[in-house]
Design an enzyme around this catalytic site. Structure first.
Site, PDB file in Angstrom:
ATOM      1  N   ASP A 120       0.855  -1.187   0.000  1.00 50.45           N
ATOM      2  CA  ASP A 120       0.000   0.000   0.000  1.00 50.45           C
ATOM      3  C   ASP A 120       0.888   1.232   0.000  1.00 50.45           C
ATOM      4  O   ASP A 120       1.962   1.236   0.625  1.00 50.45           O
ATOM      5  CB  ASP A 120      -0.906   0.019   1.231  1.00 50.45           C
ATOM      6  CG  ASP A 120      -2.034  -1.007   1.151  1.00 50.45           C
ATOM      7  OD1 ASP A 120      -2.402  -1.420   0.035  1.00 50.45           O
ATOM      8  OD2 ASP A 120      -2.557  -1.387   2.212  1.00 50.45           O
ATOM      9  N   ASP A 137      -7.067  -1.678  -4.229  1.00 55.29           N
ATOM     10  CA  ASP A 137      -8.060  -1.327  -3.202  1.00 55.29           C
ATOM     11  C   ASP A 137      -9.065  -0.314  -3.740  1.00 55.29           C
ATOM     12  O   ASP A 137     -10.272  -0.431  -3.485  1.00 55.29           O
ATOM     13  CB  ASP A 137      -7.373  -0.738  -1.966  1.00 55.29           C
ATOM     14  CG  ASP A 137      -6.443  -1.716  -1.273  1.00 55.29           C
ATOM     15  OD1 ASP A 137      -6.655  -2.935  -1.380  1.00 55.29           O
ATOM     16  OD2 ASP A 137      -5.494  -1.238  -0.619  1.00 55.29           O
TER      17      ASP A 137
END
Length: 169
Positions: A120, A137
């Site tokens: 991320d 995501d």
């Protein structure tokens, strides 16, 4: 079984998400060297690139890493169900939603298999959004929003059709 032509659009969306997701992650892990730098302000205070190893799912749930293979299998299973669902619909909004969710889920599966965690790096904490995420995501969340929108629009159309039949009958 012959796959309907529109289903290929969902698979195309999924492939595009996977490619964009993996290219972006390769860039932050490789040339940008974000794992070493940890944080790069891009547009202060709104946006930064911040390195996070996510061992869980969205927003760090189940983040202790113990569910790696369970999450991997679950994501693959969900993607398979969505791939079949795409062969059974002709609604464009639904096809787009299914492709986004499939691509996002599989993009994160690739990370879990390769690294043991999900990479991320998109950090919008300056806007009050405390979680760091990635393109996969974002695709999953947009896809889920489109699934909800499709359901609402389909329900509205069904009610409108039923009301029209009642007036005509």
């Amino acid at each position: 079984m012959k796959i309907p032509r529109i289903a290929y659009a969902a698979y195309g969306f999924a492939l595009a998400v996977i490619v964009l997701d993996q290219l972006s992650k390769a860039w932050v892990v490789g040339p940008l060297n974000l794992p070493e730098v940890r944080h790069i302000p891009v547009w202060e205070p709104v946006f930064a690139l911040t390195w996070v190893r996510n061992f869980g799912v969205s927003f760090g749930l189940f983040g202790d890493g113990s569910a790696r293979w369970l999450l991997t299998l679950f994501s693959i299973g969900v993607s398979a169900v969505l791939a079949v669902w795409a062969t059974r619909t002709n609604r464009r909004l639904l096809i787009s939603a299914l492709g986004l969710v499939m691509g996002g889920a599989l993009g994160n599966v690739i990370d879990r298999i390769r690294f043991g965690y999900v990479v991320d790096f998109l950090d919008f904490s300056g806007l009050g959004f405390p979680w760091v995420f990635n393109i996969a995501d974002a695709a999953i969340n947009i896809g889920v929003a489109l699934l909800i929108l499709d359901a609402l629009l389909s329900e509205r159309a069904a009610k409108r059709d039923a009301a029209g039949e009642n007036r005509a009958g």
